[in-house]
Every structure is written in structure tokens, then in C-alpha cells.
Design an enzyme around this catalytic site. Sequence first.
Site, PDB file in Angstrom:
ATOM      1  N   CYS A  81       0.849  -1.189   0.000  1.00  0.00           N
ATOM      2  CA  CYS A  81       0.000   0.000   0.000  1.00  0.00           C
ATOM      3  C   CYS A  81       0.887   1.243   0.000  1.00  0.00           C
ATOM      4  O   CYS A  81       1.885   1.289   0.716  1.00  0.00           O
ATOM      5  CB  CYS A  81      -0.880  -0.023   1.255  1.00  0.00           C
ATOM      6  SG  CYS A  81      -1.991   1.386   1.387  1.00  0.00           S
ATOM      7  N   HIS A 107      -9.196  -3.845  -1.836  1.00  0.00           N
ATOM      8  CA  HIS A 107      -8.183  -3.076  -1.089  1.00  0.00           C
ATOM      9  C   HIS A 107      -8.544  -1.583  -1.086  1.00  0.00           C
ATOM     10  O   HIS A 107      -8.537  -0.938  -0.028  1.00  0.00           O
ATOM     11  CB  HIS A 107      -6.812  -3.313  -1.746  1.00  0.00           C
ATOM     12  CG  HIS A 107      -5.691  -2.535  -1.136  1.00  0.00           C
ATOM     13  ND1 HIS A 107      -4.632  -3.130  -0.476  1.00  0.00           N
ATOM     14  CD2 HIS A 107      -5.452  -1.188  -1.092  1.00  0.00           C
ATOM     15  CE1 HIS A 107      -3.809  -2.184  -0.044  1.00  0.00           C
ATOM     16  NE2 HIS A 107      -4.274  -0.999  -0.404  1.00  0.00           N
ATOM     17  N   GLU A 108      -8.891  -1.056  -2.274  1.00  0.00           N
ATOM     18  CA  GLU A 108      -9.173   0.390  -2.369  1.00  0.00           C
ATOM     19  C   GLU A 108     -10.478   0.743  -1.653  1.00  0.00           C
ATOM     20  O   GLU A 108     -10.566   1.789  -1.005  1.00  0.00           O
ATOM     21  CB  GLU A 108      -9.222   0.845  -3.835  1.00  0.00           C
ATOM     22  CG  GLU A 108      -7.934   0.619  -4.620  1.00  0.00           C
ATOM     23  CD  GLU A 108      -6.680   1.161  -3.942  1.00  0.00           C
ATOM     24  OE1 GLU A 108      -6.776   2.127  -3.176  1.00  0.00           O
ATOM     25  OE2 GLU A 108      -5.603   0.583  -4.173  1.00  0.00           O
ATOM     26  N   HIS A 151     -10.117   1.244   2.010  1.00  0.00           N
ATOM     27  CA  HIS A 151      -9.631   2.576   2.405  1.00  0.00           C
ATOM     28  C   HIS A 151     -10.803   3.516   2.698  1.00  0.00           C
ATOM     29  O   HIS A 151     -10.713   4.379   3.559  1.00  0.00           O
ATOM     30  CB  HIS A 151      -8.789   3.198   1.285  1.00  0.00           C
ATOM     31  CG  HIS A 151      -7.347   2.788   1.297  1.00  0.00           C
ATOM     32  ND1 HIS A 151      -6.514   3.071   2.341  1.00  0.00           N
ATOM     33  CD2 HIS A 151      -6.588   2.117   0.376  1.00  0.00           C
ATOM     34  CE1 HIS A 151      -5.297   2.598   2.074  1.00  0.00           C
ATOM     35  NE2 HIS A 151      -5.307   2.014   0.887  1.00  0.00           N
TER      36      HIS A 151
HETATM   37 ZN    ZN Z   1      -3.718   1.032  -0.020  1.00  0.00          ZN
END
Ligand code: ZN
Length: 219
Positions: free
Chosen positions: A138, A181-182, A185
Site C-alpha cells: 500500500c 483493497h481500495e 480505504h
Molecule cells: Zn492502499
Amino acid sequence: MWIRDIGKGFALILLVTLLQGCSGGGWTERERTVIFRSDSVMFVTTWHEDSVQLRTPSVDVAPEEFQSEELKTLMAKMLRTVTDPSQDGVGIAAPQVGINRRIIWVQRLDKEDEPFECYVNIRIDSLFGDTRRGPEGCLSVPGYQGMVTRNNNVVISYSDLESGNKVKEQIEGYTAVIFQHECDHLEGILYVDRADTVYVNQPWMEELRQYDYTRPGWW
Ligand code: ZN
């Protein structure tokens, strides 16, 4: 009477703030400052120094802002940031550049020429299929990698900026992992929260070993 008017004023400000917090209203002054004053490659927040920003859940961009200069500028700068050789990522989320809005860029490795595409007001509607365990890194957790188990398939929904309509799409494979993953966030979740193992990224260690520590200003 005077006191009561002030009270009403505060109530109104509180109501507007709450509404903005829930549904994502216009851009705040702080957001405008971050968007317009930053360089074309934006400062990337890191988990040690900017944990509040990274841990705050993001809100939607209001439909009346879809064609705004703020959104266009932010999208363009996020793209330059994730594709900059210093970052070289496959995805980026707005909290990583200091903006808590539901905006991400993902490199569509499942498409010809692997283009980067932007998604506004994105959500993962469902996760399914086999799980797969693989390494993740990341931009906000520099120097580390971790092993994370993710689903192989996702259904996403996001806003079409031209029509304002919601669009649904199903994605599979490694690209589906990038979406997970995004989108994490946007909920204030980092991959290190999900990883069963986190380890120091070897190329980063190599770089560190070769660094000239006699150079001033390292720390
Ligand atoms: Zn990330």
C-alpha cells in the site's frame, strides 16, 4: 430573543454539518485547499503520520458536484500520483491524498492495455467466489507487504458522472482484489488489519542498505 436566534444559528450549522457528514455535501474549505494547492503529484498520507485521515470513513460526492472543477482536478491529480514513478501503484483511494470522499482509481489489469479507471461513490455490493491468499502492499504503508485473503469476485456499484445513474459491474481475479483493497480505504480499513502476516518489503530493505547515510537531511 437574541440568545434564541444564536441558538437557531448553531442548530442550523450543526444540521448542515451533520447532513454533509452523512450524504456528502459540497466541498469544504479544507478539501478545496488540499485539491487546488497541492502539486500535480499529491502528498500521500501514511499510516504512522496521518492515521486519523486514513481511519476516517469517507462520504459520497454529491451529484451536483459531479462536473465540478474540484472533482475534475482531484481525479486528475490522484491519477498523476498513483502513476508517478515514485509511487507506481495499481490503485489509490482519496483518503490517501487527504480527502475523505468515496473516490478511487484502479488499474484494470483485466482489460486490454490495462487502463486506470476512476470510480466515484463506489461501494462493494457483494463478495463471492473462492478466496485467494496473496501479497499486498500500500502506498500508505511504505516499506511493507502482507499476506491477505480476499474473495475472487466482487460486484461493485458507482455513479456515472455524466448521467448521474448508478452503474453495477462484476469483476474477478486480481483486479477484484485491488477493488477490495481500495474500497477498504473508504471505510478506514488498511490491508494490515486483514493480513495474517506483515513483513518488510525486500526491495525497500535493499534501498535502505545502499543509502548514503553521510548525506545530510536523511532524518
Ligand atoms: Zn492502499
